[in-house]
Design a protein around this motif. Structure first.
Motif, PDB file in Angstrom:
ATOM      1  N   THR A 211       0.759  -1.151  -0.030  1.00  0.00           N
ATOM      2  CA  THR A 211       0.004   0.186   0.068  1.00  0.00           C
ATOM      3  C   THR A 211       0.927   1.144   0.091  1.00  0.00           C
ATOM      4  O   THR A 211       2.057   1.256   0.510  1.00  0.00           O
ATOM      5  CB  THR A 211      -0.916   0.030   1.083  1.00  0.00           C
ATOM      6  OG1 THR A 211      -1.755   1.324   0.984  1.00  0.00           O
ATOM      7  CG2 THR A 211      -0.050  -0.161   2.594  1.00  0.00           C
ATOM      8  N   HIS A 212       0.318   2.391  -0.697  1.00  0.00           N
ATOM      9  CA  HIS A 212       1.015   3.498  -0.399  1.00  0.00           C
ATOM     10  C   HIS A 212       0.449   4.355   0.769  1.00  0.00           C
ATOM     11  O   HIS A 212       1.112   5.349   1.144  1.00  0.00           O
ATOM     12  CB  HIS A 212       0.645   4.235  -1.912  1.00  0.00           C
ATOM     13  CG  HIS A 212       1.839   4.458  -2.759  1.00  0.00           C
ATOM     14  ND1 HIS A 212       1.703   4.035  -3.974  1.00  0.00           N
ATOM     15  CD2 HIS A 212       3.051   4.915  -2.483  1.00  0.00           C
ATOM     16  CE1 HIS A 212       3.037   4.246  -4.691  1.00  0.00           C
ATOM     17  NE2 HIS A 212       3.819   4.511  -3.829  1.00  0.00           N
ATOM     18  N   ASN A 213      -0.451   3.896   1.441  1.00  0.00           N
ATOM     19  CA  ASN A 213      -1.292   4.461   2.497  1.00  0.00           C
ATOM     20  C   ASN A 213      -0.847   4.059   3.778  1.00  0.00           C
ATOM     21  O   ASN A 213      -0.951   2.981   4.126  1.00  0.00           O
ATOM     22  CB  ASN A 213      -2.694   4.402   2.211  1.00  0.00           C
ATOM     23  CG  ASN A 213      -3.362   5.154   3.198  1.00  0.00           C
ATOM     24  OD1 ASN A 213      -3.115   5.623   4.497  1.00  0.00           O
ATOM     25  ND2 ASN A 213      -4.344   6.135   2.901  1.00  0.00           N
ATOM     26  N   MET A 214       0.168   5.055   4.519  1.00  0.00           N
ATOM     27  CA  MET A 214       0.791   4.393   5.863  1.00  0.00           C
ATOM     28  C   MET A 214      -0.328   4.308   6.816  1.00  0.00           C
ATOM     29  O   MET A 214      -0.073   3.180   7.582  1.00  0.00           O
ATOM     30  CB  MET A 214       1.508   5.714   6.357  1.00  0.00           C
ATOM     31  CG  MET A 214       2.943   5.963   5.755  1.00  0.00           C
ATOM     32  SD  MET A 214       4.227   6.518   6.770  1.00  0.00           S
ATOM     33  CE  MET A 214       5.505   6.236   5.710  1.00  0.00           C
ATOM     34  N   LYS A 215      -1.334   4.851   6.887  1.00  0.00           N
ATOM     35  CA  LYS A 215      -2.594   4.612   7.734  1.00  0.00           C
ATOM     36  C   LYS A 215      -3.082   3.196   7.703  1.00  0.00           C
ATOM     37  O   LYS A 215      -3.322   2.663   8.465  1.00  0.00           O
ATOM     38  CB  LYS A 215      -3.478   5.751   7.605  1.00  0.00           C
ATOM     39  CG  LYS A 215      -3.258   6.936   8.777  1.00  0.00           C
ATOM     40  CD  LYS A 215      -4.422   7.993   8.676  1.00  0.00           C
ATOM     41  CE  LYS A 215      -4.400   9.115   8.246  1.00  0.00           C
ATOM     42  NZ  LYS A 215      -4.929   9.741   7.078  1.00  0.00           N
ATOM     43  N   ASP A 216      -3.494   3.053   6.227  1.00  0.00           N
ATOM     44  CA  ASP A 216      -3.959   1.691   5.945  1.00  0.00           C
ATOM     45  C   ASP A 216      -2.861   0.567   6.306  1.00  0.00           C
ATOM     46  O   ASP A 216      -3.279  -0.529   6.834  1.00  0.00           O
ATOM     47  CB  ASP A 216      -4.190   1.512   4.166  1.00  0.00           C
ATOM     48  CG  ASP A 216      -5.436   2.219   3.953  1.00  0.00           C
ATOM     49  OD1 ASP A 216      -5.895   2.534   4.873  1.00  0.00           O
ATOM     50  OD2 ASP A 216      -5.393   2.637   2.712  1.00  0.00           O
ATOM     51  N   ALA A 217      -1.589   0.914   6.159  1.00  0.00           N
ATOM     52  CA  ALA A 217      -0.564  -0.386   6.467  1.00  0.00           C
ATOM     53  C   ALA A 217      -0.568  -0.577   7.982  1.00  0.00           C
ATOM     54  O   ALA A 217      -0.325  -1.539   8.229  1.00  0.00           O
ATOM     55  CB  ALA A 217       0.879   0.329   5.829  1.00  0.00           C
ATOM     56  N   ILE A 218      -0.803   0.648   8.840  1.00  0.00           N
ATOM     57  CA  ILE A 218      -0.770   0.413  10.144  1.00  0.00           C
ATOM     58  C   ILE A 218      -2.093  -0.203  10.699  1.00  0.00           C
ATOM     59  O   ILE A 218      -2.181  -0.956  11.565  1.00  0.00           O
ATOM     60  CB  ILE A 218      -0.643   1.828  10.856  1.00  0.00           C
ATOM     61  CG1 ILE A 218       0.730   2.277  10.775  1.00  0.00           C
ATOM     62  CG2 ILE A 218      -0.874   1.809  12.326  1.00  0.00           C
ATOM     63  CD1 ILE A 218       0.834   3.648  10.949  1.00  0.00           C
ATOM     64  N   ALA A 219      -3.284   0.305   9.824  1.00  0.00           N
ATOM     65  CA  ALA A 219      -4.593  -0.312  10.335  1.00  0.00           C
ATOM     66  C   ALA A 219      -4.791  -1.729  10.042  1.00  0.00           C
ATOM     67  O   ALA A 219      -5.567  -2.288  10.953  1.00  0.00           O
ATOM     68  CB  ALA A 219      -5.800   0.452   9.869  1.00  0.00           C
TER      69      ALA A 219
END
Lengths: 269, 323
Positions: A211-219
């Motif tokens: 993913t390019h989205n850090m929030k998604d990667a964390i969530a």
């Protein structure tokens, strides 16, 4: 010890070797996934995320190292011979489905992944149709009533959700998601991610999600892997992963790689 | 004076007399069109080997019948020969990485020598309906039409069933989206080879039937088969879509593709009836095919092009000045 589902060992891959455009895309990647691991992968442009996924999928042969899926050495197998072990969803919603074919035909093709295609058995059976209808209901997109519609008529989000379902119709040993929500609008992306969670948790699928989205990667997921210059530079799991914030991640990145996390796309998303 | 004499010589009756032979020939070219459809539409490959395999089918059939074979058995062997030629094109393309269009040209070129060799190094071999029992003949046109219709119906039914099977679906997926096909474990190269083989087998079968209809095989009989086949595919699809629009399913589509061959040959008979120089028939066909192939692109351009965007921008600017 739990079962190892994916083992990427010292994998090297260079594109255009010996030319002025030579690019070492994978520079000795090591990554091991245990059964049920849901690993999110982040990293800047050119870090080697997609290349690593393509190496696992067998898009091209690697230069050195080895790849094992569920204990089977697949390093020497072309993509179609590994396909029985792997479910894939691509970044471009157009890539994962056949536009001129019906929804049920696409699903039937996916259901037969890794099996020989007989010229005497029907492409779709009645029994399968009922099963497909049930499974499309899970997506909650109204596709269960449109089994014979051409996939080309669906929206990008619908096609991506369908691809996800197809990738898991026949339980894969490893599910590869290559920025599969990047080309969608935020609302649709959220829906597809929710569907991903549902599908992955239902069968406890071992998953690699770029993913390019850090929030998604964390969530999402129980592990987070960061790549840079063709290597895995961070591997955060368990308790630490659960408490992770975006700030932590940026800080960790600069301390590990000695540079700022340079990709605007990652920071802004 | 000359003009009136010309028009007086064009009697509707003479056209009516011509039509049945045109329809019979058109049905045979309809079979060619079905073969071309497999590669051109389902596999998304323009396969030029058919120019060679049409003649191969004719050559094999004529020689076997001359050797005393049953004409149906002879055509079955012709089909087999076409399959093999298709496999050769497929292997040139998939195994050796030669672009599909060139692979087809190479096979076609090689087949010219081979076809001559099959025909005992003669450019023409006759098989008279007086001496042999044939499937059909231009001498008995009505009977030939019946045989043609039955053959076309059988082939359409077989193709309809086949492309609904696991393997047929896999071929269609390969032609539609190779990445998707690969990710679902389909052996793309194998599917291409099978599709090319099937297509060329059907075209060779048509060549064998045509040879019996016209009473001879000729080394040049396949020249332009791909263009006539494409013309039939395109004409049939356009008419079918105009009549049925969204209700056009696969069986109907195949039917119209075959009908495209018949319509093409009716047009040919009208051209002959008008006493136009048949030498220009090939050019006419090429022009028609070029127009129909260009239409989808031009339609897209008419909706959105730089020229149009430029004009719109200019108009908006001009409107701004006036206000």
């Amino acid at each position: 010890m739990s079962e190892i589902m994916l083992e990427i060992k010292d994998v090297y891959k260079a594109f255009n070797p010996g030319t002025i455009n030579e690019k070492i895309a994978l520079d000795g990647v090591n990554l091991t996934l245990e059964k049920g691991d849901f690993v999110t992968v982040i990293g800047g442009n050119g870090a080697g995320k997609s290349t690593m996924l393509n190496a696992v999928a067998g898009v091209w042969p690697i230069d050195s190292g080895s790849i094992q899926i569920a204990g089977m050495n697949v390093t020497g197998l072309p993509a179609y011979k590994r396909a029985s072990l792997i479910g894939r969803v691509f970044q471009d919603p157009m890539t994962g489905t056949a536009a001129t074919m019906q929804i049920e035909e696409n699903m039937a093709l996916a259901l037969r992944r890794g099996r020989s295609r007989s010229p005497f058995r029907p492409g779709v059976t009645h029994k399968e149709r009922d099963r497909f209808r049930e499974q499309l209901k899970i997506l909650d997109l109204g596709l269960e009533d449109r089994l014979t519609a051409k996939v080309g008529l669906l929206s990008g989000g619908q096609r991506q959700a369908l691809t996800l379902l197809m990738a898991t119709l026949q339980t894969p040993r490893i599910l590869l998601l290559d920025e599969h929500t990047a080309a969608l609008d935020p609302k649709t992306a959220e829906k597809v991610l929710a569907a991903t969670e549902k599908v992955v948790s239902k069968d406890h699928l071992t998953t690699l999600m770029i993913t390019h989205n850090m929030k998604d990667a964390i969530a999402h997921g129980n592990r987070l892997v960061m790549m840079s210059e063709g290597r895995v530079i961070l591997d955060i799991r368990g308790e630490e992963k659960a408490k992770l914030t975006v700030e932590d991640l940026l800080h960790k990145f600069s301390s590990v790689s000695g540079e700022e996390f340079a990709s605007d796309k990652v920071l802004l998303s | 004076m000359d003009i009136t004499a010309y028009f007086q010589s064009l009697t509707p009756l003479s056209l009516l007399n011509r039509l049945p032979a045109g329809i019979a020939q058109g049905l045979i070219w309809g079979i060619v069109a079905l073969g071309v459809y497999i590669t051109f539409r389902l596999l998304d490959i323009a396969d030029l080997s058919v120019d060679g395999t049409f003649c191969t089918g004719g050559a094999v059939t004529v020689m076997l019948i001359l050797a005393g074979w049953n004409p149906y058995a002879a055509v079955a062997v012709a089909l087999l020969a076409g399959l093999i030629a298709g496999v050769v094109t497929g292997l040139l393309h998939t195994l050796l990485g030669i672009p599909a269009i060139l692979a087809g040209i190479l096979t076609q070129y090689a087949l010219y020598s081979l076809n001559l060799a099959i025909m005992d190094m003669k450019a023409n071999q006759a098989v008279s309906v007086d001496k042999f029992v044939l499937m059909l003949s231009s001498r008995y046109v009505t009977y030939s039409i019946i045989v043609g219709v039955v053959l076309v119906a059988l082939i359409i039914a077989a193709l309809y069933l086949y492309f609904g099977t696991e393997q047929g679906s896999a071929i269609r997926a390969t032609g539609c989206n190779q990445q998707m096909a690969g990710a679902n474990g389909i052996n793309i190269n194998l599917m291409k080879v099978i599709g090319l083989a099937l297509s060329n087998g059907i075209v060779a079968l048509a060549g064998g039937v045509m040879t019996q209809f016209q009473g001879y095989a000729d080394i040049n009989m396949g020249r332009g088969a791909i263009v006539i086949g494409l013309a039939a595919v395109i004409i049939g699809e356009v008419i079918g879509e105009a009549l049925f629009r969204k209700r056009m399913n696969f069986a109907l589509r195949l039917t119209f593709v075959a009908l495209g061959g018949v319509i093409y040959y009716i047009v040919v008979e009208i051209v002959l009836w008008l006493k136009l120089d048949t030498n220009f028939l090939k050019m006419l066909t090429a022009v028609i095919v070029a127009i129909f192939l260009a239409v989808p692109y031009l339609q897209k351009m008419s909706r959105s092009s730089f020229k149009k965007a430029g004009k719109n921008a200019q108009r908006a600017q001009d409107d701004g000045k006036e206000v």
